[in-house]
Design a protein around this motif. Structure first.
Motif, PDB file in Angstrom:
ATOM      1  N   CYS A 253      11.525  14.561  -0.597  1.00 25.44           N
ATOM      2  CA  CYS A 253      10.545  14.871   0.458  1.00 25.44           C
ATOM      3  C   CYS A 253      10.329  13.701   1.414  1.00 25.44           C
ATOM      4  O   CYS A 253      10.047  13.903   2.605  1.00 25.44           O
ATOM      5  CB  CYS A 253       9.206  15.256  -0.164  1.00 25.44           C
ATOM      6  N   ARG A 254      10.425  12.490   0.878  1.00 21.41           N
ATOM      7  CA  ARG A 254      10.165  11.288   1.666  1.00 21.41           C
ATOM      8  C   ARG A 254      11.320  10.302   1.512  1.00 21.41           C
ATOM      9  O   ARG A 254      11.206   9.291   0.810  1.00 21.41           O
ATOM     10  CB  ARG A 254       8.869  10.620   1.192  1.00 21.41           C
ATOM     11  N   PRO A 255      12.456  10.540   2.176  1.00 22.20           N
ATOM     12  CA  PRO A 255      13.586   9.611   2.066  1.00 22.20           C
ATOM     13  C   PRO A 255      13.223   8.190   2.474  1.00 22.20           C
ATOM     14  O   PRO A 255      13.806   7.227   1.977  1.00 22.20           O
ATOM     15  CB  PRO A 255      14.637  10.211   3.020  1.00 22.20           C
ATOM     16  N   ASP A 256      12.243   8.068   3.370  1.00 17.46           N
ATOM     17  CA  ASP A 256      11.824   6.748   3.824  1.00 17.46           C
ATOM     18  C   ASP A 256      11.167   5.928   2.723  1.00 17.46           C
ATOM     19  O   ASP A 256      11.044   4.708   2.835  1.00 17.46           O
ATOM     20  CB  ASP A 256      10.841   6.880   4.990  1.00 17.46           C
ATOM     21  N   PHE A 257      10.745   6.598   1.652  1.00 19.44           N
ATOM     22  CA  PHE A 257      10.085   5.882   0.556  1.00 19.44           C
ATOM     23  C   PHE A 257      11.057   4.931  -0.146  1.00 19.44           C
ATOM     24  O   PHE A 257      10.633   3.965  -0.775  1.00 19.44           O
ATOM     25  CB  PHE A 257       9.498   6.864  -0.459  1.00 19.44           C
ATOM     26  N   ALA A 258      12.362   5.194   0.002  1.00 22.56           N
ATOM     27  CA  ALA A 258      13.361   4.278  -0.561  1.00 22.56           C
ATOM     28  C   ALA A 258      13.213   2.886   0.024  1.00 22.56           C
ATOM     29  O   ALA A 258      13.268   1.877  -0.692  1.00 22.56           O
ATOM     30  CB  ALA A 258      14.767   4.818  -0.301  1.00 22.56           C
ATOM     31  N   ASP A 259      13.000   2.808   1.336  1.00 26.22           N
ATOM     32  CA  ASP A 259      12.838   1.507   1.987  1.00 26.22           C
ATOM     33  C   ASP A 259      11.561   0.808   1.530  1.00 26.22           C
ATOM     34  O   ASP A 259      11.526  -0.418   1.409  1.00 26.22           O
ATOM     35  CB  ASP A 259      12.812   1.680   3.510  1.00 26.22           C
ATOM     36  N   ILE A 260      10.517   1.588   1.259  1.00 26.65           N
ATOM     37  CA  ILE A 260       9.263   1.014   0.765  1.00 26.65           C
ATOM     38  C   ILE A 260       9.463   0.408  -0.619  1.00 26.65           C
ATOM     39  O   ILE A 260       8.992  -0.694  -0.907  1.00 26.65           O
ATOM     40  CB  ILE A 260       8.164   2.098   0.736  1.00 26.65           C
ATOM     41  N   ILE A 261      10.195   1.122  -1.471  1.00 32.28           N
ATOM     42  CA  ILE A 261      10.478   0.625  -2.822  1.00 32.28           C
ATOM     43  C   ILE A 261      11.285  -0.661  -2.754  1.00 32.28           C
ATOM     44  O   ILE A 261      10.972  -1.666  -3.420  1.00 32.28           O
ATOM     45  CB  ILE A 261      11.248   1.684  -3.632  1.00 32.28           C
ATOM     46  N   ILE A 262      12.337  -0.658  -1.952  1.00 35.13           N
ATOM     47  CA  ILE A 262      13.247  -1.799  -1.891  1.00 35.13           C
ATOM     48  C   ILE A 262      12.556  -3.034  -1.309  1.00 35.13           C
ATOM     49  O   ILE A 262      12.737  -4.148  -1.808  1.00 35.13           O
ATOM     50  CB  ILE A 262      14.494  -1.430  -1.067  1.00 35.13           C
ATOM     51  N   SER A 263      11.757  -2.829  -0.281  1.00 35.53           N
ATOM     52  CA  SER A 263      11.084  -3.969   0.353  1.00 35.53           C
ATOM     53  C   SER A 263       9.851  -4.429  -0.412  1.00 35.53           C
ATOM     54  O   SER A 263       9.369  -5.540  -0.225  1.00 35.53           O
ATOM     55  CB  SER A 263      10.669  -3.592   1.783  1.00 35.53           C
ATOM     56  N   GLY A 264       9.347  -3.554  -1.287  1.00 33.36           N
ATOM     57  CA  GLY A 264       8.113  -3.878  -1.988  1.00 33.36           C
ATOM     58  C   GLY A 264       6.897  -3.813  -1.091  1.00 33.36           C
ATOM     59  O   GLY A 264       5.835  -4.355  -1.412  1.00 33.36           O
ATOM     60  N   ALA A 265       7.053  -3.128   0.057  1.00 31.62           N
ATOM     61  CA  ALA A 265       5.981  -3.090   1.060  1.00 31.62           C
ATOM     62  C   ALA A 265       5.044  -1.908   0.838  1.00 31.62           C
ATOM     63  O   ALA A 265       4.948  -1.006   1.665  1.00 31.62           O
ATOM     64  CB  ALA A 265       6.586  -3.033   2.458  1.00 31.62           C
ATOM     65  N   THR A 268      -0.478   1.029   1.494  1.00 31.98           N
ATOM     66  CA  THR A 268      -1.656   1.908   1.465  1.00 31.98           C
ATOM     67  C   THR A 268      -1.903   2.416   0.052  1.00 31.98           C
ATOM     68  O   THR A 268      -0.970   2.497  -0.764  1.00 31.98           O
ATOM     69  CB  THR A 268      -1.450   3.112   2.398  1.00 31.98           C
ATOM     70  N   PRO A 269      -3.151   2.773  -0.255  1.00 28.80           N
ATOM     71  CA  PRO A 269      -3.445   3.359  -1.566  1.00 28.80           C
ATOM     72  C   PRO A 269      -2.626   4.618  -1.833  1.00 28.80           C
ATOM     73  O   PRO A 269      -2.202   4.860  -2.969  1.00 28.80           O
ATOM     74  CB  PRO A 269      -4.940   3.679  -1.469  1.00 28.80           C
ATOM     75  N   ALA A 270      -2.362   5.396  -0.798  1.00 29.65           N
ATOM     76  CA  ALA A 270      -1.586   6.630  -0.969  1.00 29.65           C
ATOM     77  C   ALA A 270      -0.167   6.320  -1.412  1.00 29.65           C
ATOM     78  O   ALA A 270       0.399   7.018  -2.272  1.00 29.65           O
ATOM     79  CB  ALA A 270      -1.572   7.425   0.334  1.00 29.65           C
ATOM     80  N   GLU A 271       0.427   5.290  -0.837  1.00 31.16           N
ATOM     81  CA  GLU A 271       1.786   4.890  -1.229  1.00 31.16           C
ATOM     82  C   GLU A 271       1.801   4.370  -2.663  1.00 31.16           C
ATOM     83  O   GLU A 271       2.713   4.675  -3.437  1.00 31.16           O
ATOM     84  CB  GLU A 271       2.321   3.832  -0.264  1.00 31.16           C
ATOM     85  N   TYR A 272       0.788   3.579  -3.001  1.00 36.06           N
ATOM     86  CA  TYR A 272       0.708   3.045  -4.363  1.00 36.06           C
ATOM     87  C   TYR A 272       0.609   4.168  -5.383  1.00 36.06           C
ATOM     88  O   TYR A 272       1.254   4.122  -6.445  1.00 36.06           O
ATOM     89  CB  TYR A 272      -0.494   2.108  -4.476  1.00 36.06           C
ATOM     90  N   LEU A 273      -0.174   5.184  -5.090  1.00 31.91           N
ATOM     91  CA  LEU A 273      -0.359   6.303  -6.012  1.00 31.91           C
ATOM     92  C   LEU A 273       0.939   7.059  -6.261  1.00 31.91           C
ATOM     93  O   LEU A 273       1.100   7.698  -7.303  1.00 31.91           O
ATOM     94  CB  LEU A 273      -1.427   7.259  -5.480  1.00 31.91           C
ATOM     95  N   ARG A 274       1.862   7.006  -5.320  1.00 35.22           N
ATOM     96  CA  ARG A 274       3.124   7.722  -5.465  1.00 35.22           C
ATOM     97  C   ARG A 274       4.109   6.999  -6.380  1.00 35.22           C
ATOM     98  O   ARG A 274       5.105   7.581  -6.806  1.00 35.22           O
ATOM     99  CB  ARG A 274       3.767   7.931  -4.090  1.00 35.22           C
ATOM    100  N   LEU A 275       3.861   5.739  -6.670  1.00 35.64           N
ATOM    101  CA  LEU A 275       4.759   4.980  -7.554  1.00 35.64           C
ATOM    102  C   LEU A 275       4.747   5.566  -8.961  1.00 35.64           C
ATOM    103  O   LEU A 275       3.711   6.033  -9.441  1.00 35.64           O
ATOM    104  CB  LEU A 275       4.314   3.519  -7.638  1.00 35.64           C
ATOM    105  N   PRO A 276       5.880   5.534  -9.667  1.00 31.58           N
ATOM    106  CA  PRO A 276       5.863   5.899 -11.089  1.00 31.58           C
ATOM    107  C   PRO A 276       4.856   5.028 -11.849  1.00 31.58           C
ATOM    108  O   PRO A 276       4.733   3.831 -11.578  1.00 31.58           O
ATOM    109  CB  PRO A 276       7.305   5.602 -11.536  1.00 31.58           C
ATOM    110  N   GLU A 277       4.133   5.624 -12.767  1.00 30.86           N
ATOM    111  CA  GLU A 277       3.098   4.893 -13.509  1.00 30.86           C
ATOM    112  C   GLU A 277       3.664   3.654 -14.189  1.00 30.86           C
ATOM    113  O   GLU A 277       3.000   2.607 -14.259  1.00 30.86           O
ATOM    114  CB  GLU A 277       2.460   5.818 -14.554  1.00 30.86           C
TER     115      GLU A 277
END
Length: 310
Positions: A253-265, A268-277
């Motif tokens: 759904c969010r291919p751009d989330f790959a870049d967030i994971i890789i950069s560690g950037a 937002t709280p919403a992005e943090y909540l999407r991380l695997p526990e």
């Protein structure tokens, strides 16, 4: 240190000093090297840029010249299974990355017992970076920069990080994303070698009939340091099945989330909540042994061993 209830898996054998290793005041280098000696594994310590890296080789291979760059398997292509043994200050580091270290100790014992040759196990120092440091400050980078002069630049490198919670294998594609727009010299050769490493991992997983395997970007690890040194490395990590499924769905759904994971950037709280526990607990006081799933350790160790079988 008293072993907590329901942790009988750490009472003997390769996991015996695991709880000493994750203690708040642990001298992890001293505990690990002492335990390796007790297990009678064939080891050598190499210092690079002030970091102490621990190598384990099959029995009967000479290690006396390793400090001078005289390695077993020079100019050959052994399997090199790596895991970092450092941790972030203030974290027990139970999953990041203590358990992978002890799983590899178990794998080393099995490989030695079975007479499997052409393998190296490596425990790297300084995978965790401090504020202001770059990937070229990683221990894996400064160490791997010497591989060519040591004649082991052809080693097939598999990096194990955060392998103690769950039974879904994640073969990281982080390096693919980093290489996507790179024009560095030798880049095509590195890409081809990463594909070969991943194909072998996938074949091994298929032969073992693993229930869940996912190709996906993961947080940075030693594979980035190896990559900066011009070497291919495949990172393997583990997630609980439900977390892996949710993460897989998120990336669709969010291919751009790959870049967030890789950069560690994670901004937002919403992005943090999407991380695997499992990943939320890393590098914090929450990374304790209570999150571990010992019932799956044997499968991870078996995968490590099977990777080294031609």
């Amino acid at each position: 240190m008293k072993i907590p209830i329901k942790s009988h898996w750490a009472e003997k054998g390769p996991y015996e000093h695991y709880f000493d290793f994750i203690a708040a005041d642990a001298d992890r280098y001293a505990i690990l090297t002492s335990h390796i000696k007790t297990l009678k594994l064939n080891s050598a310590v190499i210092t690079a840029a002030g970091n102490r890296h621990i190598f384990i080789f099959p029995p009967h291979h000479k290690t006396s010249g390793c400090a001078d760059g005289i390695f077993p398997f020079m100019d050959r292509s052994p399997y090199l299974l790596a895991a970092h043994y450092d941790r972030v200050s203030g974290s027990p580091g139970a999953n990041d990355n203590s358990i992978a270290v002890f799983q590899l100790l178990n794998a080393a014992l099995i490989l030695a017992e079975r007479g499997v040759d052409q393998w190296i196990i490596l425990f790297t120092d300084k995978e965790e970076l401090k504020a202001g440091e770059s990937y070229e400050d990683q221990g894996s980078y400064t160490l791997a920069s010497n591989f060519k002069s040591w004649g082991i630049e052809k080693a097939k490198i598999y990096n194990f990080d955060v392998c103690g919670c769950g039974n879904s294998f994640i073969f990281s594609t982080t390096t693919d994303h980093i290489l996507k727009n790179s024009d560095r010299p030798n880049i095509q050769n590195v890409r081809e070698n990463i594909i070969k490493l991943r194909d072998h991992a996938l074949d091994t997983a298929q032969n073992m009939q693993l229930e869940k395997v996912l190709l996906a970007p993961t947080p940075f690890s030693d594979d980035i340091g190896f990559l900066r040194a011009g070497l291919a490395a495949q990172t393997v990590t583990i997630l609980p099945e439900k977390e892996a499924d949710k993460y897989e769905s998120l990336l669709r759904c969010r291919p751009d989330f790959a870049d967030i994971i890789i950069s560690g950037a994670i901004k937002t709280p919403a992005e943090y909540l999407r991380l695997p526990e499992t990943w939320k607990s890393l590098n914090s006081a929450a990374d304790t042994h209570t999150r571990l799933t010992p019932q799956h350790f044997e499968q991870v160790v078996r995968f490590m061993v099977e990777l080294c079988r031609k």
